[in-house]
Scaffold this motif. Sequence first.
Motif, PDB file in Angstrom:
ATOM      1  N   SER A 176       0.826  -1.214   0.000  1.00 24.82           N
ATOM      2  CA  SER A 176       0.000   0.000   0.000  1.00 24.82           C
ATOM      3  C   SER A 176       0.857   1.260   0.000  1.00 24.82           C
ATOM      4  N   VAL A 177       2.027   1.207   0.614  1.00 20.53           N
ATOM      5  CA  VAL A 177       2.950   2.354   0.556  1.00 20.53           C
ATOM      6  C   VAL A 177       3.457   2.511  -0.871  1.00 20.53           C
ATOM      7  N   GLU A 178       3.831   1.400  -1.512  1.00 18.56           N
ATOM      8  CA  GLU A 178       4.342   1.466  -2.885  1.00 18.56           C
ATOM      9  C   GLU A 178       3.273   1.891  -3.884  1.00 18.56           C
ATOM     10  N   ARG A 179       2.003   1.741  -3.527  1.00 21.33           N
ATOM     11  CA  ARG A 179       0.906   2.189  -4.408  1.00 21.33           C
ATOM     12  C   ARG A 179       0.432   3.593  -4.046  1.00 21.33           C
ATOM     13  N   HIS A 180       1.161   4.274  -3.173  1.00 14.83           N
ATOM     14  CA  HIS A 180       0.875   5.651  -2.752  1.00 14.83           C
ATOM     15  C   HIS A 180      -0.404   5.747  -1.932  1.00 14.83           C
ATOM     16  N   GLU A 181      -0.841   4.678  -1.328  1.00 15.59           N
ATOM     17  CA  GLU A 181      -2.104   4.671  -0.586  1.00 15.59           C
ATOM     18  C   GLU A 181      -1.950   5.021   0.886  1.00 15.59           C
ATOM     19  N   ARG A 182      -0.745   4.942   1.411  1.00 11.70           N
ATOM     20  CA  ARG A 182      -0.532   5.152   2.838  1.00 11.70           C
ATOM     21  C   ARG A 182       0.488   6.223   3.120  1.00 11.70           C
ATOM     22  N   ASN A 183       0.247   6.944   4.192  1.00  8.26           N
ATOM     23  CA  ASN A 183       1.265   7.808   4.776  1.00  8.26           C
ATOM     24  C   ASN A 183       2.027   6.959   5.778  1.00  8.26           C
ATOM     25  N   VAL A 184       3.299   7.221   5.928  1.00  9.16           N
ATOM     26  CA  VAL A 184       4.082   6.465   6.891  1.00  9.16           C
ATOM     27  C   VAL A 184       4.537   7.386   8.016  1.00  9.16           C
ATOM     28  N   THR A 185       4.781   6.809   9.170  1.00  7.42           N
ATOM     29  CA  THR A 185       5.270   7.589  10.304  1.00  7.42           C
ATOM     30  C   THR A 185       6.778   7.766  10.178  1.00  7.42           C
ATOM     31  N   LEU A 186       7.311   8.690  10.954  1.00  6.16           N
ATOM     32  CA  LEU A 186       8.753   8.898  10.966  1.00  6.16           C
ATOM     33  C   LEU A 186       9.484   7.638  11.417  1.00  6.16           C
ATOM     34  N   SER A 187       8.942   6.956  12.406  1.00  4.43           N
ATOM     35  CA  SER A 187       9.613   5.743  12.882  1.00  4.43           C
ATOM     36  C   SER A 187       9.617   4.661  11.804  1.00  4.43           C
ATOM     37  N   THR A 188       8.546   4.572  11.023  1.00  7.37           N
ATOM     38  CA  THR A 188       8.508   3.603   9.926  1.00  7.37           C
ATOM     39  C   THR A 188       9.502   4.002   8.835  1.00  7.37           C
ATOM     40  N   LEU A 189       9.608   5.296   8.542  1.00 14.20           N
ATOM     41  CA  LEU A 189      10.609   5.764   7.574  1.00 14.20           C
ATOM     42  C   LEU A 189      12.005   5.362   8.027  1.00 14.20           C
ATOM     43  N   GLU A 190      12.287   5.522   9.299  1.00 17.35           N
ATOM     44  CA  GLU A 190      13.607   5.166   9.834  1.00 17.35           C
ATOM     45  C   GLU A 190      13.885   3.676   9.678  1.00 17.35           C
ATOM     46  N   VAL A 191      12.896   2.850   9.973  1.00 11.87           N
ATOM     47  CA  VAL A 191      13.066   1.396   9.854  1.00 11.87           C
ATOM     48  C   VAL A 191      13.261   1.004   8.393  1.00 11.87           C
ATOM     49  N   LEU A 192      12.450   1.560   7.503  1.00 10.59           N
ATOM     50  CA  LEU A 192      12.580   1.254   6.081  1.00 10.59           C
ATOM     51  C   LEU A 192      13.959   1.667   5.564  1.00 10.59           C
ATOM     52  N   ALA A 193      14.378   2.879   5.894  1.00  7.66           N
ATOM     53  CA  ALA A 193      15.675   3.373   5.438  1.00  7.66           C
ATOM     54  C   ALA A 193      16.805   2.485   5.955  1.00  7.66           C
ATOM     55  N   SER A 194      16.769   2.163   7.218  1.00 10.18           N
ATOM     56  CA  SER A 194      17.811   1.322   7.806  1.00 10.18           C
ATOM     57  C   SER A 194      17.870  -0.043   7.133  1.00 10.18           C
ATOM     58  N   THR A 195      16.726  -0.651   6.940  1.00  9.80           N
ATOM     59  CA  THR A 195      16.663  -1.972   6.314  1.00  9.80           C
ATOM     60  C   THR A 195      17.147  -1.927   4.872  1.00  9.80           C
ATOM     61  N   LEU A 196      16.843  -0.844   4.172  1.00  7.31           N
ATOM     62  CA  LEU A 196      17.245  -0.708   2.772  1.00  7.31           C
ATOM     63  C   LEU A 196      18.671  -0.170   2.615  1.00  7.31           C
ATOM     64  N   GLY A 197      19.291   0.212   3.723  1.00  8.13           N
ATOM     65  CA  GLY A 197      20.666   0.702   3.682  1.00  8.13           C
ATOM     66  C   GLY A 197      20.807   2.087   3.090  1.00  8.13           C
TER      67      GLY A 197
END
Length: 88
Positions: free
Chosen positions: A44-65
């Motif tokens: 749903s994030v990749e389809r532009h359907e969801r807003n993400v929280t700052l903490s989720t952005l941090e986790v995604l960024a960390s996991t993706l390097g």
Amino acid sequence: MVRKSSDSLRTVLAENIKTFRKEKGFSQAGLAEQCGLHRTYIGSVERHERNVTLSTLEVLASTLGVTVPELLTERESPSNNEQTGKLE
């Protein structure tokens, strides 16, 4: 009043997550598992359907390097020559 992020920012984030995910060899389910999220959430994030929280952005960024700013910054599209592997 609920505020929403701009469509353009959600689009940039969605495209960057998808691109970085594929570059790292993650499926949506694999990325979700590494982040402690549900696979449908990543979709749903990749389809532009969801807003993400700052903490989720941090986790995604960390996991993706990558950094959070990298997730939120529009990337230049490769030229057609780069996409096809041809030299000018």
